[in-house]
Write a protein that holds these residues in place. Structure first.
Motif, mmCIF file in Angstrom:
data_model
loop_
_atom_site.group_PDB
_atom_site.id
_atom_site.type_symbol
_atom_site.label_atom_id
_atom_site.label_comp_id
_atom_site.label_asym_id
_atom_site.label_seq_id
_atom_site.Cartn_x
_atom_site.Cartn_y
_atom_site.Cartn_z
ATOM 1 N N ARG A 1 -5.982 5.546 -6.287
ATOM 2 C CA ARG A 1 -6.852 4.368 -6.365
ATOM 3 C C ARG A 1 -7.479 4.231 -7.747
ATOM 4 O O ARG A 1 -7.644 3.109 -8.248
ATOM 5 N N LYS A 27 0.824 -1.210 0.000
ATOM 6 C CA LYS A 27 0.000 0.000 0.000
ATOM 7 C C LYS A 27 0.859 1.262 0.000
ATOM 8 O O LYS A 27 1.967 1.285 0.547
ATOM 9 N N TYR A 78 -3.802 1.728 -7.723
ATOM 10 C CA TYR A 78 -2.909 1.543 -6.580
ATOM 11 C C TYR A 78 -3.708 1.440 -5.286
ATOM 12 O O TYR A 78 -4.712 2.138 -5.106
ATOM 13 N N GLU A 79 -3.257 0.586 -4.408
ATOM 14 C CA GLU A 79 -3.845 0.502 -3.076
ATOM 15 C C GLU A 79 -3.208 1.565 -2.187
ATOM 16 O O GLU A 79 -1.991 1.763 -2.221
ATOM 17 N N THR A 80 -4.024 2.234 -1.398
ATOM 18 C CA THR A 80 -3.490 3.211 -0.454
ATOM 19 C C THR A 80 -4.029 2.912 0.941
ATOM 20 O O THR A 80 -5.108 2.342 1.098
#
Length: 222
Positions: free
Chosen positions: A145, A112, A149-151
């Motif tokens: 996102r 993340k 991408y995961e945050t």
């Protein structure tokens, strides 16, 4: 007509819907104000400072309290794009409206990402200082996102303010690292509200917009 948004231009919507509408639909912008160059200079130096630690696979002193739970984002080429004010992290909706934001830095925690934004100010933090940057952080996470991408559900603000001057003339800055919970839903709400306002008739000004107040007073004397 497709629109191009950024966190700073979207902040105008909160300040005054009419100024926002005129800016995008009529090309009538608020007068430019004098912008101090020191924050831009600090921003450039801080990015180089953090990059030097990234190249050594270390955390800078400002982040040591994280106990190596995170690392600095290791894709230097991609980070350079995301930092660029003319490129940044982008996403376009089905109507062709584009939203773009340029980050200062990115941290990694496992798979993340965590947004890290630098802020330079002249005085120590007040109790409510950090909240004024909430929307900006939410938009950055929204964009990450949307790009797959995961945050984490939080981001960091790293504040610098002058503390003292040493006898040799060196300035010493105090730092405050503030963790902020983020809300992608808030970013979506802002984006949707921006489209709604721009697609409608010119809205009323906000009660405390000095620009609109000045224009209205001038019109009374026409």
């Amino acid at each position: 007509m497709p629109y191009k948004f950024s966190p700073s231009s979207l902040s105008l919507l909160k300040e005054c819907p009419r100024c926002f509408w005129l800016h995008f639909n009529k090309g009538i912008k608020r007068p430019d104000t004098i912008f101090p160059s020191l924050p831009s200079g600090m921003d450039k130096i801080l990015k180089a400072h953090f990059d030097s630690f990234r190249d050594r696979d270390e955390l800078p002193p400002e982040l040591k309290d994280m106990n190596d739970e995170v690392t600095l984002f290791d894709n230097a080429g991609l980070l350079e794009v995301w930092r660029n004010n003319f490129r940044g992290i982008q996403w376009t909706d089905e109507k062709g409206n584009l939203i773009r934001g340029a980050v200062d830095n990115i941290l990694q925690k496992g798979k993340k990402l965590i947004v890290l934004d630098y802020k330079t100010r002249g005085y120590p933090l007040k109790e409510d200082t950090a909240k004024y940057y909430q929307d900006q952080l939410d938009v950055y996470n929204f964009l990450l996102r949307k790009n797959g991408y995961e945050t984490e559900d939080y981001a960091y603000l790293l504040f610098y303010h002058p503390d003292k001057v040493n006898e040799n003339g060196d300035f010493v800055f105090h730092t405050d690292l503030v963790r902020m919970d983020i809300s992608v839903k808030n970013a979506e709400r802002i984006f949707n509200e921006a489209e709604k306002v721009l697609e409608g008739n010119m809205p009323e000004p906000s009660d405390n917009c000095q620009f609109c107040e000045w224009v209205d007073k001038c019109n009374l004397h026409d």
